[in-house]
Design a protein around this motif. Structure first.
Motif, PDB file in Angstrom:
ATOM      1  N   ARG A  58       0.724  -1.194   0.182  1.00  0.00           N
ATOM      2  CA  ARG A  58      -0.226  -0.114   0.286  1.00  0.00           C
ATOM      3  C   ARG A  58       0.917   1.272   0.020  1.00  0.00           C
ATOM      4  NH1 ARG A  58      -5.577   0.662   1.941  1.00  0.00           N
ATOM      5  NH2 ARG A  58      -5.853   2.804   1.602  1.00  0.00           N
ATOM      6  N   ILE A  59       0.633   2.148  -0.878  1.00  0.00           N
ATOM      7  CA  ILE A  59       1.256   3.442  -0.926  1.00  0.00           C
ATOM      8  C   ILE A  59       0.401   4.514  -0.209  1.00  0.00           C
ATOM      9  CG2 ILE A  59       2.110   5.253  -2.355  1.00  0.00           C
ATOM     10  CD1 ILE A  59       2.584   3.258  -4.722  1.00  0.00           C
ATOM     11  N   GLY A  60       0.850   4.936   0.821  1.00  0.00           N
ATOM     12  CA  GLY A  60       0.168   6.121   1.802  1.00  0.00           C
ATOM     13  C   GLY A  60       0.010   7.288   1.005  1.00  0.00           C
ATOM     14  N   CYS A  61      -1.117   8.004   0.530  1.00  0.00           N
ATOM     15  CA  CYS A  61      -1.499   9.100  -0.109  1.00  0.00           C
ATOM     16  C   CYS A  61      -1.937  10.101   0.803  1.00  0.00           C
ATOM     17  CB  CYS A  61      -2.369   8.997  -1.243  1.00  0.00           C
ATOM     18  SG  CYS A  61      -1.203   7.927  -2.570  1.00  0.00           S
ATOM     19  N   VAL A  62      -1.756  11.394   0.456  1.00  0.00           N
ATOM     20  CA  VAL A  62      -2.329  12.544   1.253  1.00  0.00           C
ATOM     21  C   VAL A  62      -3.467  13.326   0.237  1.00  0.00           C
ATOM     22  CG1 VAL A  62      -0.844  12.374   3.084  1.00  0.00           C
ATOM     23  CG2 VAL A  62      -0.385  14.111   1.099  1.00  0.00           C
ATOM     24  N   ASP A  63      -4.341  14.001   0.649  1.00  0.00           N
ATOM     25  CA  ASP A  63      -5.144  14.835   0.189  1.00  0.00           C
ATOM     26  C   ASP A  63      -5.882  14.154  -1.284  1.00  0.00           C
ATOM     27  OD1 ASP A  63      -3.934  17.047   1.433  1.00  0.00           O
ATOM     28  OD2 ASP A  63      -2.407  17.491   0.018  1.00  0.00           O
ATOM     29  N   ALA A  64      -6.228  12.951  -0.959  1.00  0.00           N
ATOM     30  CA  ALA A  64      -6.996  12.095  -1.967  1.00  0.00           C
ATOM     31  C   ALA A  64      -8.572  12.674  -2.140  1.00  0.00           C
ATOM     32  CB  ALA A  64      -7.008  10.764  -1.498  1.00  0.00           C
ATOM     33  N   PRO A  65      -9.012  12.558  -3.441  1.00  0.00           N
ATOM     34  CA  PRO A  65     -10.447  13.145  -3.559  1.00  0.00           C
ATOM     35  C   PRO A  65     -11.179  11.873  -2.864  1.00  0.00           C
ATOM     36  CG  PRO A  65      -9.241  11.953  -5.376  1.00  0.00           C
ATOM     37  CD  PRO A  65      -8.123  12.311  -4.621  1.00  0.00           C
ATOM     38  N   THR A  66     -12.452  12.099  -3.119  1.00  0.00           N
ATOM     39  CA  THR A  66     -13.229  11.192  -2.567  1.00  0.00           C
ATOM     40  C   THR A  66     -13.393   9.937  -3.709  1.00  0.00           C
ATOM     41  OG1 THR A  66     -15.219  12.231  -3.786  1.00  0.00           O
ATOM     42  CG2 THR A  66     -14.944  12.973  -1.578  1.00  0.00           C
ATOM     43  N   SER A  67     -13.979   8.841  -3.427  1.00  0.00           N
ATOM     44  CA  SER A  67     -14.133   7.739  -4.428  1.00  0.00           C
ATOM     45  C   SER A  67     -14.417   8.017  -5.805  1.00  0.00           C
ATOM     46  CB  SER A  67     -14.811   6.443  -3.792  1.00  0.00           C
ATOM     47  OG  SER A  67     -14.200   6.044  -2.556  1.00  0.00           O
ATOM     48  N   HIS A  68     -14.121   7.561  -6.723  1.00  0.00           N
ATOM     49  CA  HIS A  68     -14.671   7.775  -8.005  1.00  0.00           C
ATOM     50  C   HIS A  68     -14.558   6.248  -8.753  1.00  0.00           C
ATOM     51  CE1 HIS A  68     -14.227  11.807  -7.502  1.00  0.00           C
ATOM     52  NE2 HIS A  68     -15.038  12.263  -8.388  1.00  0.00           N
ATOM     53  N   PHE A  69     -15.679   6.108  -9.500  1.00  0.00           N
ATOM     54  CA  PHE A  69     -15.497   4.804 -10.351  1.00  0.00           C
ATOM     55  C   PHE A  69     -15.469   5.087 -11.933  1.00  0.00           C
ATOM     56  CE2 PHE A  69     -17.742   4.212  -6.408  1.00  0.00           C
ATOM     57  CZ  PHE A  69     -16.861   3.275  -5.791  1.00  0.00           C
ATOM     58  N   GLY A  70     -14.907   4.420 -12.796  1.00  0.00           N
ATOM     59  CA  GLY A  70     -15.058   4.767 -14.118  1.00  0.00           C
ATOM     60  C   GLY A  70     -14.206   5.657 -14.530  1.00  0.00           C
ATOM     61  N   LEU A  71     -13.189   5.913 -14.020  1.00  0.00           N
ATOM     62  CA  LEU A  71     -12.560   7.339 -14.176  1.00  0.00           C
ATOM     63  C   LEU A  71     -11.227   6.994 -15.275  1.00  0.00           C
ATOM     64  CD1 LEU A  71      -9.465   7.229 -12.375  1.00  0.00           C
ATOM     65  CD2 LEU A  71     -11.519   7.501 -10.659  1.00  0.00           C
ATOM     66  N   ALA A  72     -10.708   7.792 -16.081  1.00  0.00           N
ATOM     67  CA  ALA A  72      -9.582   7.787 -16.847  1.00  0.00           C
ATOM     68  C   ALA A  72      -8.367   7.750 -16.181  1.00  0.00           C
ATOM     69  CB  ALA A  72      -9.934   8.605 -18.159  1.00  0.00           C
ATOM     70  N   VAL A  73      -7.445   6.989 -16.414  1.00  0.00           N
ATOM     71  CA  VAL A  73      -6.162   7.315 -15.931  1.00  0.00           C
ATOM     72  C   VAL A  73      -4.892   7.064 -17.023  1.00  0.00           C
ATOM     73  CG1 VAL A  73      -6.650   6.394 -13.511  1.00  0.00           C
ATOM     74  CG2 VAL A  73      -5.728   4.630 -15.157  1.00  0.00           C
ATOM     75  N   ALA A  74      -3.847   7.601 -16.608  1.00  0.00           N
ATOM     76  CA  ALA A  74      -2.609   7.807 -17.318  1.00  0.00           C
ATOM     77  C   ALA A  74      -1.419   7.954 -16.615  1.00  0.00           C
ATOM     78  CB  ALA A  74      -2.934   8.727 -18.521  1.00  0.00           C
ATOM     79  N   VAL A  75      -0.329   7.225 -16.928  1.00  0.00           N
ATOM     80  CA  VAL A  75       0.822   7.327 -16.347  1.00  0.00           C
ATOM     81  C   VAL A  75       1.902   7.882 -16.964  1.00  0.00           C
ATOM     82  CG1 VAL A  75       2.624   6.030 -15.083  1.00  0.00           C
ATOM     83  CG2 VAL A  75       0.486   5.182 -14.946  1.00  0.00           C
ATOM     84  N   GLU A  76       2.589   8.934 -16.307  1.00  0.00           N
ATOM     85  CA  GLU A  76       3.779   9.662 -16.954  1.00  0.00           C
ATOM     86  C   GLU A  76       4.802   8.641 -17.563  1.00  0.00           C
ATOM     87  OE1 GLU A  76       5.324  13.314 -15.481  1.00  0.00           O
ATOM     88  OE2 GLU A  76       3.231  14.218 -14.985  1.00  0.00           O
TER      89      GLU A  76
END
Length: 99
Positions: free
Chosen positions: A16-34
């Protein structure tokens, strides 16, 4: 946010990667990695109340993700694509642009 490490080993391990300032849950979102793996972009999707979103977020990862991550919402004002889900997002390293 999770990462799967040691794919070349006999036993891969999820971490698990600890993240801060995360948005609320979303489904069906589009993602891309640099292309250099330093960040992940997330756009749109819909929330738990089935409201479509046009939010654009960037997740800055540490050098290998072990230092944690930070979510940053990018302000796009009223310009850009409308709210949607199940879209496709692509990062172009040479153009330094999302498509």
């Amino acid at each position: 946010l999770w990462t799967l490490r040691h794919l070349d080993a006999a036993t891969a391990a999820w971490e698990r990667i600890g993240c801060v300032d995360a948005p609320t849950s979303h489904f069906g979102l589009a993602v891309a990695v640099e292309s250099n793996g330093s960040a992940l972009w997330a756009f749109g999707g819909f929330d738990d109340d089935s409201r479509y979103s046009r939010d654009l977020w960037r997740i800055d990862l540490g050098s290998d993700g072990r230092e944690g991550c930070r979510w940053t919402r990018l302000r796009t004002d009223d310009y850009g694509p409308p709210a949607r889900s199940d879209a496709t997002l692509h990062w172009s390293g040479s153009a330094r642009a999302l498509v």
